[in-house]
Write a protein that holds these residues in place. Structure first.
Motif, PDB file in Angstrom:
ATOM      1  N   CYS A  37       0.683  -1.701  -6.895  1.00 18.98           N
ATOM      2  CA  CYS A  37       0.294  -3.416  -7.220  1.00 18.98           C
ATOM      3  C   CYS A  37       1.773  -4.079  -7.754  1.00 18.98           C
ATOM      4  CB  CYS A  37       0.126  -2.920  -8.662  1.00 18.98           C
ATOM      5  SG  CYS A  37      -1.145  -1.843  -8.950  1.00 18.98           S
ATOM      6  N   LEU A  38       1.562  -5.502  -7.925  1.00 14.69           N
ATOM      7  CA  LEU A  38       2.489  -5.977  -7.489  1.00 14.69           C
ATOM      8  C   LEU A  38       3.528  -6.580  -8.416  1.00 14.69           C
ATOM      9  CD1 LEU A  38       3.385  -9.229  -6.770  1.00 14.69           C
ATOM     10  CD2 LEU A  38       1.463 -10.306  -7.923  1.00 14.69           C
ATOM     11  N   GLU A  39       3.410  -6.249  -9.838  1.00 14.32           N
ATOM     12  CA  GLU A  39       3.725  -5.640 -11.023  1.00 14.32           C
ATOM     13  C   GLU A  39       3.945  -4.766 -11.147  1.00 14.32           C
ATOM     14  OE1 GLU A  39       2.244  -4.624 -15.496  1.00 14.32           O
ATOM     15  OE2 GLU A  39       1.973  -6.585 -15.586  1.00 14.32           O
ATOM     16  N   ALA A  40       4.306  -3.230 -10.469  1.00  7.85           N
ATOM     17  CA  ALA A  40       4.790  -2.119  -9.655  1.00  7.85           C
ATOM     18  C   ALA A  40       6.164  -2.696  -8.914  1.00  7.85           C
ATOM     19  CB  ALA A  40       4.344  -1.454  -9.491  1.00  7.85           C
ATOM     20  N   GLU A  41       5.190  -3.645  -8.165  1.00 10.59           N
ATOM     21  CA  GLU A  41       7.151  -4.119  -6.840  1.00 10.59           C
ATOM     22  C   GLU A  41       7.360  -5.289  -7.311  1.00 10.59           C
ATOM     23  OE1 GLU A  41       7.764  -2.187  -4.798  1.00 10.59           O
ATOM     24  OE2 GLU A  41       5.609  -0.973  -4.692  1.00 10.59           O
ATOM     25  N   ALA A  42       7.403  -6.170  -7.925  1.00  9.28           N
ATOM     26  CA  ALA A  42       7.717  -7.447  -8.338  1.00  9.28           C
ATOM     27  C   ALA A  42       8.165  -8.116  -9.802  1.00  9.28           C
ATOM     28  CB  ALA A  42       7.296  -8.350  -7.738  1.00  9.28           C
ATOM     29  N   SER A  43       7.932  -7.159 -10.790  1.00 13.68           N
ATOM     30  CA  SER A  43       7.875  -7.713 -11.808  1.00 13.68           C
ATOM     31  C   SER A  43       9.302  -8.008 -12.456  1.00 13.68           C
ATOM     32  CB  SER A  43       7.177  -7.025 -13.071  1.00 13.68           C
ATOM     33  OG  SER A  43       7.450  -5.730 -12.648  1.00 13.68           O
ATOM     34  N   GLY A  44       9.339  -7.935 -13.638  1.00 13.89           N
ATOM     35  CA  GLY A  44      11.239  -8.121 -14.175  1.00 13.89           C
ATOM     36  C   GLY A  44      11.311  -6.557 -14.381  1.00 13.89           C
ATOM     37  N   GLY A  45      10.122  -5.946 -14.655  1.00  9.99           N
ATOM     38  CA  GLY A  45      10.377  -4.440 -14.897  1.00  9.99           C
ATOM     39  C   GLY A  45      10.718  -4.321 -13.752  1.00  9.99           C
ATOM     40  N   ALA A  46       9.960  -4.086 -12.879  1.00  7.18           N
ATOM     41  CA  ALA A  46      10.041  -3.204 -11.898  1.00  7.18           C
ATOM     42  C   ALA A  46      11.501  -3.944 -11.112  1.00  7.18           C
ATOM     43  CB  ALA A  46       9.208  -3.739 -10.355  1.00  7.18           C
ATOM     44  N   ILE A  47      11.739  -4.735 -11.215  1.00  4.42           N
ATOM     45  CA  ILE A  47      13.069  -5.509  -9.772  1.00  4.42           C
ATOM     46  C   ILE A  47      14.448  -4.521 -10.584  1.00  4.42           C
ATOM     47  CG2 ILE A  47      14.621  -7.193 -10.142  1.00  4.42           C
ATOM     48  CD1 ILE A  47      12.560  -9.317  -9.405  1.00  4.42           C
ATOM     49  N   GLU A  48      14.449  -4.170 -11.776  1.00  8.77           N
ATOM     50  CA  GLU A  48      15.341  -3.260 -13.102  1.00  8.77           C
ATOM     51  C   GLU A  48      15.374  -2.055 -12.040  1.00  8.77           C
ATOM     52  OE1 GLU A  48      17.550  -3.155 -17.382  1.00  8.77           O
ATOM     53  OE2 GLU A  48      16.017  -4.672 -16.652  1.00  8.77           O
ATOM     54  N   SER A  49      14.316  -1.111 -12.825  1.00 15.04           N
ATOM     55  CA  SER A  49      13.835   0.208 -12.002  1.00 15.04           C
ATOM     56  C   SER A  49      14.519   0.022 -10.819  1.00 15.04           C
ATOM     57  CB  SER A  49      12.000   0.544 -12.306  1.00 15.04           C
ATOM     58  OG  SER A  49      12.197   1.183 -11.562  1.00 15.04           O
ATOM     59  N   ILE A  50      13.938  -0.260  -9.447  1.00 10.80           N
ATOM     60  CA  ILE A  50      14.006  -0.793  -7.999  1.00 10.80           C
ATOM     61  C   ILE A  50      16.013  -0.777  -8.091  1.00 10.80           C
ATOM     62  CG2 ILE A  50      14.268  -1.239  -6.171  1.00 10.80           C
ATOM     63  CD1 ILE A  50      11.372  -2.381  -7.415  1.00 10.80           C
ATOM     64  N   THR A  51      16.493  -1.461  -8.648  1.00 11.28           N
ATOM     65  CA  THR A  51      17.455  -2.310  -8.346  1.00 11.28           C
ATOM     66  C   THR A  51      18.768  -1.633  -9.157  1.00 11.28           C
ATOM     67  OG1 THR A  51      17.828  -3.821  -9.616  1.00 11.28           O
ATOM     68  CG2 THR A  51      17.017  -4.705  -7.146  1.00 11.28           C
ATOM     69  N   GLY A  52      18.350  -0.966 -10.300  1.00 14.31           N
ATOM     70  CA  GLY A  52      19.392  -0.770 -11.297  1.00 14.31           C
ATOM     71  C   GLY A  52      20.512  -1.669 -12.078  1.00 14.31           C
ATOM     72  N   PRO A 109       0.820  -1.357   0.311  1.00  7.89           N
ATOM     73  CA  PRO A 109       0.532   0.148  -0.350  1.00  7.89           C
ATOM     74  C   PRO A 109       0.487   0.847  -0.138  1.00  7.89           C
ATOM     75  CG  PRO A 109      -1.163  -1.837   1.522  1.00  7.89           C
ATOM     76  CD  PRO A 109       0.277  -2.105   0.514  1.00  7.89           C
ATOM     77  N   GLY A 110       0.696   1.957  -0.860  1.00  9.77           N
ATOM     78  CA  GLY A 110       1.441   3.465  -1.183  1.00  9.77           C
ATOM     79  C   GLY A 110       3.079   3.244  -1.750  1.00  9.77           C
ATOM     80  N   GLY A 111       2.655   1.780  -2.556  1.00 12.03           N
ATOM     81  CA  GLY A 111       4.340   1.260  -2.705  1.00 12.03           C
ATOM     82  C   GLY A 111       3.859   2.433  -4.050  1.00 12.03           C
ATOM     83  N   ARG A 112       5.245   1.959  -5.228  1.00 11.15           N
ATOM     84  CA  ARG A 112       5.709   2.409  -6.336  1.00 11.15           C
ATOM     85  C   ARG A 112       4.381   2.828  -7.463  1.00 11.15           C
ATOM     86  NH1 ARG A 112      10.633   1.877  -8.639  1.00 11.15           N
ATOM     87  NH2 ARG A 112       9.617   1.310 -10.195  1.00 11.15           N
ATOM     88  N   ARG A 113       4.545   3.718  -8.259  1.00 12.32           N
ATOM     89  CA  ARG A 113       3.497   3.380  -9.076  1.00 12.32           C
ATOM     90  C   ARG A 113       3.501   2.560 -10.028  1.00 12.32           C
ATOM     91  NH1 ARG A 113      -1.021   7.069  -9.139  1.00 12.32           N
ATOM     92  NH2 ARG A 113       0.320   8.591  -8.053  1.00 12.32           N
ATOM     93  N   CYS A 114       1.904   2.147 -10.901  1.00 13.78           N
ATOM     94  CA  CYS A 114       2.161   0.931 -11.324  1.00 13.78           C
ATOM     95  C   CYS A 114       1.898   1.414 -12.847  1.00 13.78           C
ATOM     96  CB  CYS A 114       0.983  -0.560 -11.169  1.00 13.78           C
ATOM     97  SG  CYS A 114       0.997  -1.944 -12.263  1.00 13.78           S
ATOM     98  N   GLY A 115       2.270   0.667 -13.877  1.00 16.55           N
ATOM     99  CA  GLY A 115       1.882   1.457 -15.262  1.00 16.55           C
ATOM    100  C   GLY A 115      -0.124   1.490 -15.455  1.00 16.55           C
ATOM    101  N   CYS A 116      -0.812   0.853 -14.366  1.00 14.01           N
ATOM    102  CA  CYS A 116      -2.242   0.732 -14.345  1.00 14.01           C
ATOM    103  C   CYS A 116      -3.081   2.326 -13.545  1.00 14.01           C
ATOM    104  CB  CYS A 116      -2.859  -0.115 -13.975  1.00 14.01           C
ATOM    105  SG  CYS A 116      -2.796  -0.201 -12.296  1.00 14.01           S
ATOM    106  N   GLY A 117      -2.284   3.083 -13.074  1.00 12.64           N
ATOM    107  CA  GLY A 117      -2.209   4.146 -11.995  1.00 12.64           C
ATOM    108  C   GLY A 117      -2.239   3.908 -10.228  1.00 12.64           C
ATOM    109  N   ALA A 118      -2.445   2.477 -10.336  1.00 13.59           N
ATOM    110  CA  ALA A 118      -2.521   2.778  -8.698  1.00 13.59           C
ATOM    111  C   ALA A 118      -0.804   2.973  -8.353  1.00 13.59           C
ATOM    112  CB  ALA A 118      -3.323   1.228  -8.247  1.00 13.59           C
ATOM    113  N   ARG A 119      -0.345   2.714  -7.267  1.00 17.27           N
ATOM    114  CA  ARG A 119       0.349   2.739  -6.165  1.00 17.27           C
ATOM    115  C   ARG A 119       0.580   0.521  -5.941  1.00 17.27           C
ATOM    116  NH1 ARG A 119       3.982   6.708  -6.106  1.00 17.27           N
ATOM    117  NH2 ARG A 119       2.644   8.303  -6.014  1.00 17.27           N
TER     118      ARG A 119
END
Length: 294
Positions: free
Chosen positions: A182-197, A170-180
């Motif tokens: 989401c599992l996709e915004a926190e645990a997808s391959g794209g999210a992992i690369e964005s978070i960790t570099g 809750p209140g986490g990273r902004r997802c492509g769907c507009g919510a904050r």
């Protein structure tokens, strides 16, 4: 002459095509990387190349292509009339079904890629004989397909099972769907690369554990809501993180209370491996043909 389905798996980083027979055997396949900087028509043109390659292979194998089955990242319109994959910005309300029908002169049947995976795992894989389960893909994005009492759920728009948009932070990273959060915004391959570099192919132990924990949390929520007995997980991130991911996800799933008492839901790896998405797309085509014949 035996019948086959031209199966297409359309994800955020690659397009794949193959020939799947009515026993679920994959007879051939090809793939092309997705150029995310490309516009809509060049993207489709890259798909045309591997489609034509597989149609030529069908002639060489002396098999008859009866239909096209598509598993596509979502969201989608019913039967993939239009597709708007979150991770392919150039395709927004893209008329995929009509384009493929014109290209192949064949019936085209489409669904979400994770729903296609649910069909394949229920048919030949880890969920064979199980009536209540969900399948999740943890890859460039995160998707899901849900089977209740032996029937794949479609929902109002055909997008049932979009588990990538369950809120896990809750209140986490902004997802492509507009919510904050989401599992996709926190645990997808794209999210992992964005978070960790770092690409998800170079994870730390902590990243693998966190990803497993968040996926397990989402699995626990959907299992409790729908009284599921099994959660099947596939996708390049899940397979790449291997035992660390799966063990952590199961521990998180077990940590949450279950109204089913001692019969707790179980989590397992997709059994069909990297063939699963194309076999699933083939299953979408087979299902579409059978529905048309009713």
């Amino acid at each position: 002459m035996s019948d086959v389905i031209l199966a297409l798996d359309l994800g955020g980083t690659k397009f794949a095509a193959g020939l799947v027979n009515l026993r679920g055997e994959l007879l051939g396949r090809a793939r092309v990387e997705v150029d995310r900087e490309s516009s809509s028509q060049p993207l489709f043109d890259s798909l045309v190349g591997i489609v034509e390659e597989q149609l030529e292979l069908a002639g060489d194998l002396d098999v008859r292509v009866r239909a096209v089955g598509v598993g596509c990242a979502g969201p989608i319109g019913r039967n993939c009339e239009t597709v708007s994959p979150v991770n392919i910005g150039a395709w927004r309300d893209y008329p995929l079904r009509a384009q493929l029908a014109e290209l192949t002169d064949l019936p085209v049947f489409g669904d979400l890629d994770a729903k296609a995976l649910a069909l394949s795992e229920g048919w030949l894989g880890a969920a064979k004989g199980v009536d209540n389960f969900c399948a999740m893909t943890v890859s460039t994005g995160v998707g899901g397909g849900i089977v209740i009492d032996g029937e794949l759920l479609d929902g109002n728009t055909g997008n049932a099972g979009h588990l990538g948009h369950v809120i896990v932070e809750p209140g986490g990273r902004r997802c492509g769907c507009g919510a904050r959060g989401c599992l996709e915004a926190e645990a997808s391959g794209g999210a992992i690369e964005s978070i960790t570099g770092r690409p998800p192919t170079e994870p730390t132990y902590e990243v693998m554990q966190r990803t497993g924990r968040l996926v397990g949390r989402a699995a626990a929520m959907v299992s409790a809501a729908l009284d599921l007995e099994l959660v099947v997980i596939g996708g390049s991130v899940a397979f790449g993180f291997a035992a660390t991911f799966f063990n952590t996800a199961q521990e998180e799933l077990d940590r949450h209370p279950s109204l089913a008492g001692p019969r707790r839901p179980r989590l397992t790896s997709a059994r069909l491996g990297d063939q699963g998405p194309l076999i699933g797309a083939g299953a979408v085509g087979i299902r579409g043909m059978r529905r048309r014949q009713r």
